[in-house]
Design a protein around this motif. Structure first.
Motif: not given
Lengths: 283, 705
Positions: A113-118
């Motif tokens: 997963r990305g740091r910001w997006r879900n």
């Protein structure tokens, strides 16, 4: 679970690991062959768990290097990048209160997963497949704290599988499991290697388990690698007697189609004295 | 008391007293003699310096002349009327605390027990303040009795809270700490409410050896002598108690009675010390603990009769040395006003931090993970829950701007918002609205910081206040307020930030060995808190009395006189936190589990921890610089949020912030309205709420271990 399809190996080059005073693992060079199951065995304190932790970068190396795939140094990879290629089921895992089995398995998706997006497109499918493979899918909505030790062990294994890595390492995974799940777990490891091309490295206490599941057995003693090869070549009476300091009988088990390792009682006379009942004495 | 030795004829030799081989025994005795002589010599030398320090010009030569009978009348007068009382007080306090600490440690078999860690001093101080506030004037002897009663009750409370199956060294300290914080808040409230009746108690509260004459000391001296003698007579009970309850019982000791009698004696001694000089911090912890270090090498000290005496001697050495150092550093004149307890507290704090490195702790490592979290509704619909709490907060915000010294109506607030309110309403709201907003922001900052620290360190007891980070920020800010004539707000804020970062680095640095040990971290935090508190007291005592009430108000965490400008740092800190923590929310979800899982899942532990802890420190510093030191919000709010919404930080962090804001808002409103027109700082109200919660938490953790 190796979706990329290409099996990736892991090898250690003269790895030493120490806890301050002296090395626990001394100059070990061995390999987890791509798409095979490698078992690390040895007596207590032989350094097998430490070696496994070192290979997974959970333990700082005091010398040597761990190389993954095409000789990439594990120490140079970013943590997240490493977590996409390699995972390890550690011996003790926490039992967090108030999270469901699905939540726990989903934790394994973290490196994808990305740091910001879900967003995690492959996530739900990977989680579902991992739960089905380990047989915890029916428990998906139960809370983790309501599970038995064996179920919990399988949930954390599912979490590792959801991580979708090419290399899977396990530290004494059969602990806490009853007979049936021990067998199922070993079969699952074989399936992961044979069907999905996952490279498996597993620390095992039980030599029979090792003989049953492994393509390659590596024997450690006092921090040194004393043998490495096919079970039939490595698990010899002579070697095991030397390493464990107790006489061992190795025979072929025709029913299971693999070796059968049994320690010989040190003092037969003492044993018969302790167990006076004839039934036990002959058992 | 002579029955102690006669009722058990033929008691088998204790391991402690077992005769060793001849040579080691001789060496042990020789070493003991050396230590004893060195300690005595030290006390004599320090006493000489101590007596020659002062505002009058009476030096060592005059002292010698006096001793040999050739002193002048003038020097005699100076020594007898001003110097001797202080010296005798130092002796008495040192002996009393050293012996009391030694007895307490041996009775509860806990190296961390002492009058300070068992909140005896805080209880005694509270009792004295209460009596003073009620306007009862007491002769010295009765005030000793009051202090004794307060101290004894408090010690029993701490013991009860920390005893039982899961009792451990650290639990006692934690219970003592919570009670100390709660009682201090109460005491501060009383000091604020009754400034005239309790005058002089504030400086006294820090422990000062300053005496107005020998009379006061001499009147308490008999109690001290009797107490120490009783302990010496009963010292064999202490030897027996070291064997464990069962063994001691088997040897014919009535364990419960023995423990009760010894605790009462120890508290009596602490009460004497507290009445003479106020709480002189940590002497009772450090002196016996230092002596205990020697027990291994010096056999004669294995007997408690010797150990108790040596602890008393070490106590004297510590107190006198602290007093000498204090007056040497601050000069004779200022030295009169600066309390000795400040120095011993700093020494003690260092000692506590050092002790924390070796202590084995008994708290459950997984305690945060295994605590219950999440309601069904909260876990399924975190958005709804957040919305409801936010609505509550807004409602409370409006209501809180209505109450205070003058009651307003909702319409007034609406008018004010549109700029059409009457002058009276405008004046009231112009000062009240910033306060209300400050309370909310401050609570949000501290609660977020607390949630982050708890998650990262997996420590359910973590709170910026308890860990000394708030204290560090406070020390920095107070230093600027006291040292600079009129520091700008930016300077105060900067100093608070520096203080918080330093304290945070110390706490997290010292406890980070082999991962973060939770109990050790709390212990180090307590040490840092004690040191910063001592430092702040030192500066406050040195500032002119006019500022003192204001300073206490600030220290207690008050929104009094907050301007809109002071809100900006908190807004900025929260904005920073929102960005950073949104990025780290999933890392935090993993970090709260254990040491291994986050690493397996690709979290770079060191960097993640550092980043979020820095954010926590910045949040704490901003809140502290604006409002002052507020404890327990960072503890209570995250726990409540975790219970409601579960342990996913994406929902946990915002809910913590909302609940923290709500909590401080309510505390502030209560503080403003409860005793209007007088006001209580919000921080004191939160301490009064949070202290029982902390104790409950401690109790609960006992149940799981």
């Amino acid at each position: 679970m190796n979706l990329s399809g290409k099996a990736v190996g892991l090898r250690t080059a003269a790895v030493s690991i120490g806890y301050g005073s002296g090395d626990v693992v001394k100059q070990v060079s061995c390999e987890l062959a791509p798409g095979r199951v490698t078992a690390l065995v040895g007596p207590n304190g032989s350094g097998k768990s430490t070696l496994l932790r070192g290979m997974a970068r959970l333990q700082r190396l005091s010398g040597g290097a761990v190389l993954i795939g095409d000789s990439e140094d594990v120490a140079r990879l970013a943590p997240r990048e490493l977590a996409r290629r390699l995972t390890v089921l550690a011996q003790s895992r926490p039992t967090p209160q108030g999270i469901t089995v699905r939540d726990a398995v989903e934790l394994g998706r973290h490196p994808h997963r990305g740091r910001w997006r879900n967003r995690d497109a492959d996530g739900p499918a990977a989680v579902q497949r991992a739960m089905e493979l380990t047989g915890v899918a029916p428990l998906a909505e139960d809370t983790v704290d309501s599970l038995s030790g064996g179920q919990l062990q399988r949930v954390w294994l599912a979490s590792c599988l959801a991580q979708d890595t090419a290399v899977l390492m396990l530290d004494e995974p059969t602990n806490h499991l009853d007979l049936r799940y021990q067998v199922e777990l070993l079969e699952l490891l074989r399936e992961l290697a044979d069907v999905h091309g996952v490279t498996v490295g597993v620390v095992l206490h039980d030599l029979n388990h090792a003989a049953q599941v492994a393509d390659v057995v590596a024997v450690l003693s006092a921090g040194e690698l004393v043998a490495c090869g096919a079970p039939a070549d490595v698990l010899t009476e002579q070697l095991l007697t030397d390493v464990y300091g107790i006489e061992v009988t190795v025979s072929a088990d025709p029913v299971r189609g693999c070796l059968d390792v049994r320690p010989r009682p040190r003092r037969a006379s003492l044993r018969s004295r302790l167990h006076a009942e004839p039934a036990l004495a002959t058992a | 008391m002579s029955t102690t030795t006669t009722t058990r004829p033929g008691t088998p030799a204790l391991p402690a007293g077992a005769p060793p081989a001849g040579r080691t025994r001789a060496r042990g005795r020789l070493g003991f003699a050396v230590v004893l002589v060195a300690l005595l010599g030290w006390v004599v030398v320090v006493s000489g310096i101590h007596l020659s320090q002062g505002t009058a010009a009476v030096g060592p030569a005059d002292l010698w002349a006096l001793l040999t009978g050739q002193g002048t009348d003038q020097s005699t007068a100076v020594v007898v009327s001003s110097r001797l009382p202080r010296w005798v007080a130092g002796l008495a306090v040192g002996v009393a605390l050293g012996v009391a600490g030694c007895v307490l440690q041996s009775v509860v078999r806990n190296p961390l027990a002492s009058p300070d860690t068992m909140a005896v001093n805080a209880g005694a101080f509270l009792a004295l303040t209460l009596v003073a506030a009620l306007g009862i004037t007491l002769p010295l002897f009765s005030s000793a009795a009051v202090a004794f009663a307060g101290g004894l009750l408090t010690a029993l409370l701490v013991l009860a809270l920390s005893s039982g199956a899961g009792s451990s060294a650290i639990r006692l300290v934690l219970a003592g700490l919570a009670i100390t914080l709660g009682f201090s808040a109460l005491t501060q409230v009383l000091l604020l409410l009754f400034p005239w009746q309790t005058q002089g108690l504030f400086a006294w509260g820090a422990g000062s050896l300053d005496q107005s004459g020998l009379a006061g000391v001499l009147r308490l001296l008999p109690v001290l002598v009797v107490g120490v003698l009783a302990v010496l007579v009963l010292a064999r009970w202490l030897d027996l108690l070291q064997l464990g309850d069962d063994a001691a019982r088997a040897l014919g000791l009535d364990v419960r009675t023995a423990q009760a009698v010894l605790v009462v004696l120890a508290v009596l001694l602490s009460a004497v010390a507290v009445t003479m000089a106020g709480p002189v911090g940590f002497v009772g912890l450090a002196a016996p603990a230092l002596m205990r270090l020697l027990v291994r090498f010096l056999r004669p000290m294995r007997k408690h009769r010797v150990l108790v005496l040596m602890s008393g001697l070490a106590g004297v050495a510590l107190v006198l040395t602290a007093d000498v150092a204090l007056r040497a550093v601050f000069g004779a004149l200022n030295g009169v006003a600066v309390p000795t307890g400040v120095i011993t507290s700093v020494l003690g704090a260092v000692f506590l931090v050092a002790l924390a490195q070796t202590i084995r702790t008994g708290l459950d490592a997984d305690s945060l993970v295994t605590m219950r979290a999440g309601t069904r509704f909260g876990v399924r619909h975190p958005g709804w829950l957040l919305g409801i709490v936010a609505a509550l907060l807004v409602t409370a915000l409006v209501l809180a701007s209505l109450v205070g010294d003058a009651l307003l109506l909702t319409g007034d607030v609406l008018n004010w918002l549109q700029g059409v309110a009457s002058v009276r309403v405008e004046i009231i709201l112009d000062s009240r609205v910033p306060r209300v907003l400050a309370a909310v922001l401050c609570g949000a900052c501290l609660a977020t910081a607390g949630a982050v620290v708890q998650g990262v360190t997996r420590n359910p007891l973590a709170d910026p206040g308890i860990l000394g980070v708030s204290g560090g920020a406070g020390a920095g800010a107070v230093a600027m307020i006291v040292l600079l004539p009129s520091p700008s707000y930016a300077v105060v804020l900067g100093a608070a930030l520096v203080g918080a970062v330093l304290a945070g680095a110390l706490v997290f640095g010292f406890s980070a060995r082999d991962g973060v040990d939770q109990a050790r971290m709390v212990l180090v935090g307590i040490g840092i808190s004690a040191a910063t508190t001592a430092f702040i007291t030192l500066m406050l005592v040195r500032t002119d009395p006019w500022n003192q009430t204001k300073a206490i108000t600030w220290l207690g965490g008050s929104t009094y006189g907050v301007s809109i400008v002071q809100l900006l740092p908190m807004v900025a800190a929260l904005a920073l936190a929102a960005v950073v923590l949104t990025g780290s929310r999933r890392d935090l979800d993993l970090l709260q589990l254990d040491e291994v899982t986050p690493r397996v899942l690709g979290v770079s532990m060191g960097r993640s921890r550092l980043v979020v802890l820095l954010v926590a420190v910045v949040l704490t510093a901003a809140a502290t610089a604006s409002i002052g030191v507020i404890s327990f919000v960072g503890l209570v709010a995250p726990h409540a949020a975790r219970l409601l919404v579960g342990r996913r930080h994406a929902a946990l962090l915002p809910l913590s912030a909302l609940l923290g804001g709500l909590l401080v808002l309510l505390a502030d409103a209560v503080g403003r309205a409860a005793i209007a027109p007088a006001q209580l700082p919000a921080g004191m109200v939160t301490a009064l709420i949070g202290c029982p919660y902390f104790l409950w938490l401690l109790w609960r953790m006992r149940a799981t271990t």
